[in-house]
Design a protein around this motif. Structure first.
Motif, PDB file in Angstrom:
ATOM      1  N   PRO A   1       0.801  -1.234   0.000  1.00 57.59           N
ATOM      2  CA  PRO A   1       0.000   0.000   0.000  1.00 57.59           C
ATOM      3  C   PRO A   1       0.827   1.273   0.000  1.00 57.59           C
ATOM      4  CG  PRO A   1      -0.957  -1.604   1.488  1.00 57.59           C
ATOM      5  CD  PRO A   1       0.326  -2.199   1.008  1.00 57.59           C
ATOM      6  N   ALA A   2       1.897   1.323   0.776  1.00 61.97           N
ATOM      7  CA  ALA A   2       2.699   2.541   0.849  1.00 61.97           C
ATOM      8  C   ALA A   2       3.429   2.825  -0.451  1.00 61.97           C
ATOM      9  CB  ALA A   2       3.708   2.441   1.996  1.00 61.97           C
ATOM     10  N   GLN A   3       3.542   1.812  -1.315  1.00 56.96           N
ATOM     11  CA  GLN A   3       4.254   1.974  -2.586  1.00 56.96           C
ATOM     12  C   GLN A   3       3.306   1.969  -3.772  1.00 56.96           C
ATOM     13  OE1 GLN A   3       7.227  -1.130  -2.655  1.00 56.96           O
ATOM     14  NE2 GLN A   3       7.997  -0.588  -0.640  1.00 56.96           N
ATOM     15  N   ARG A   4       2.014   1.958  -3.507  1.00 62.60           N
ATOM     16  CA  ARG A   4       1.036   1.917  -4.593  1.00 62.60           C
ATOM     17  C   ARG A   4       0.788   3.337  -5.093  1.00 62.60           C
ATOM     18  NH1 ARG A   4      -3.510  -1.863  -3.029  1.00 62.60           N
ATOM     19  NH2 ARG A   4      -1.707  -3.233  -3.007  1.00 62.60           N
ATOM     20  N   ASN A   5       1.833   3.894  -5.629  1.00 66.74           N
ATOM     21  CA  ASN A   5       1.842   5.287  -6.052  1.00 66.74           C
ATOM     22  C   ASN A   5       2.685   5.377  -7.325  1.00 66.74           C
ATOM     23  OD1 ASN A   5       3.345   8.048  -6.080  1.00 66.74           O
ATOM     24  ND2 ASN A   5       1.605   8.422  -4.733  1.00 66.74           N
ATOM     25  N   ILE A   6       2.133   6.002  -8.345  1.00 64.14           N
ATOM     26  CA  ILE A   6       2.807   6.051  -9.643  1.00 64.14           C
ATOM     27  C   ILE A   6       4.153   6.761  -9.551  1.00 64.14           C
ATOM     28  CG2 ILE A   6       2.636   6.917 -11.998  1.00 64.14           C
ATOM     29  CD1 ILE A   6       0.778   4.575 -11.416  1.00 64.14           C
ATOM     30  N   ILE A   7       4.218   7.853  -8.787  1.00 63.44           N
ATOM     31  CA  ILE A   7       5.462   8.616  -8.697  1.00 63.44           C
ATOM     32  C   ILE A   7       6.497   7.857  -7.872  1.00 63.44           C
ATOM     33  CG2 ILE A   7       6.484  10.805  -7.952  1.00 63.44           C
ATOM     34  CD1 ILE A   7       3.800  12.128  -8.544  1.00 63.44           C
ATOM     35  N   TRP A   8       6.064   7.225  -6.768  1.00 59.28           N
ATOM     36  CA  TRP A   8       6.998   6.411  -5.982  1.00 59.28           C
ATOM     37  C   TRP A   8       7.591   5.320  -6.857  1.00 59.28           C
ATOM     38  CZ3 TRP A   8       8.547   1.694  -4.497  1.00 59.28           C
ATOM     39  CH2 TRP A   8       9.315   1.573  -3.338  1.00 59.28           C
TER      40      TRP A   8
END
Length: 246
Positions: free
Chosen positions: A104-111
């Motif tokens: 969840p903490a890495q479910r980010n397009i920019i990350w």
């Protein structure tokens, strides 16, 4: 759908689990497709403060989820103002890969762009990749201006600045970039390289964006998407993915 184990949900229902975090409550609200008032009630019942004004909206409203439900032949996903992947349909998973494998903490397009270990299926030449990186940093700066007190946004920016020299360099340079709907090339492991139209549809009051991939009828890409609708959804299962793994 909420990304927590069955045992954890059972313990919550029986009142013997730990008090759920606000992230878990938000995930449950998304999975249950609660409206804003219902979501706030859930937070109050759990003894937590509902999302405050000035925080980035992280709950996808039911009407938008219904829209994704109806897009059975088009890949579509919903992004937050800081590029969190909040929800996606089966076609998006078939095209881009199973997004639920991202924590969840890495479910980010920019990350994922700056810190992700797995290569993206979006194929770019060096100039396109640099333009996308500049846009990502510029969009986070704009989001920070709108939500200066959002703690999750501050944590994301801090992690990116400390973990990526490229991000830190661009952050200091303060690039300005504006998103425009365009074509994107997707290197799919089974159907090959696809050049697709990529449109960004804004949900203004939630400050969220629906990203939709499509192809013109009669093109090879149109046929490939039709094939993915049949084979890809069998692999990933039907319906909306919404959100996060335990």
């Amino acid at each position: 759908m909420a990304g927590v184990s069955v045992d954890y949900v059972v313990r919550l229902e029986q009142g013997r689990g730990p008090r759920p975090s606000t992230a878990v409550l938000a995930a449950l609200a998304r999975a249950l497709r609660l409206g804003d008032e219902e979501r706030d009630l859930l937070f109050h019942f759990a003894g937590a403060a509902p999302p405050q004004a000035g925080r980035i909206p992280m709950v996808v409203r039911p009407s938008v989820l219904r829209l994704l439900d109806r897009m059975v032949d088009l890949p579509a996903l919903v992004l937050s103002a800081k590029a969190d992947v909040l929800a996606w349909n089966s076609m998006a998973a078939a095209l881009l890969g199973d997004l639920s494998v991202w924590p969840p903490a890495q479910r980010n397009i920019i990350w994922q762009r700056f810190l992700g270990a797995e290569p993206s299926r979006v194929a770019m030449n060096p100039a396109e990749a640099e333009a996308a990186a500049a846009f990502s940093v510029g969009s986070l700066r704009a989001t920070k201006a709108r939500y200066p007190d959002d703690p999750a946004l501050s944590r994301l920016i801090t992690e990116l600045r400390s973990g990526s020299a490229h991000f830190e360099k661009l952050w200091r340079e303060r690039p300005a970039a504006q998103w425009r709907s365009a074509t994107k090339s997707i290197a799919h492991p089974e159907v090959g390289l696809l050049t697709l139209d990529c449109d960004a549809l804004l949900v203004p009051d939630a400050d969220q964006t629906v990203i939709v991939y499509s192809a013109a009828p009669g093109t090879p890409e149109f046929s490939a998407l039709d094939l993915l609708r049949i084979t890809g959804t069998q692999q990933f299962g039907p319906g909306i993915r919404n959100p996060a793994r335990h």
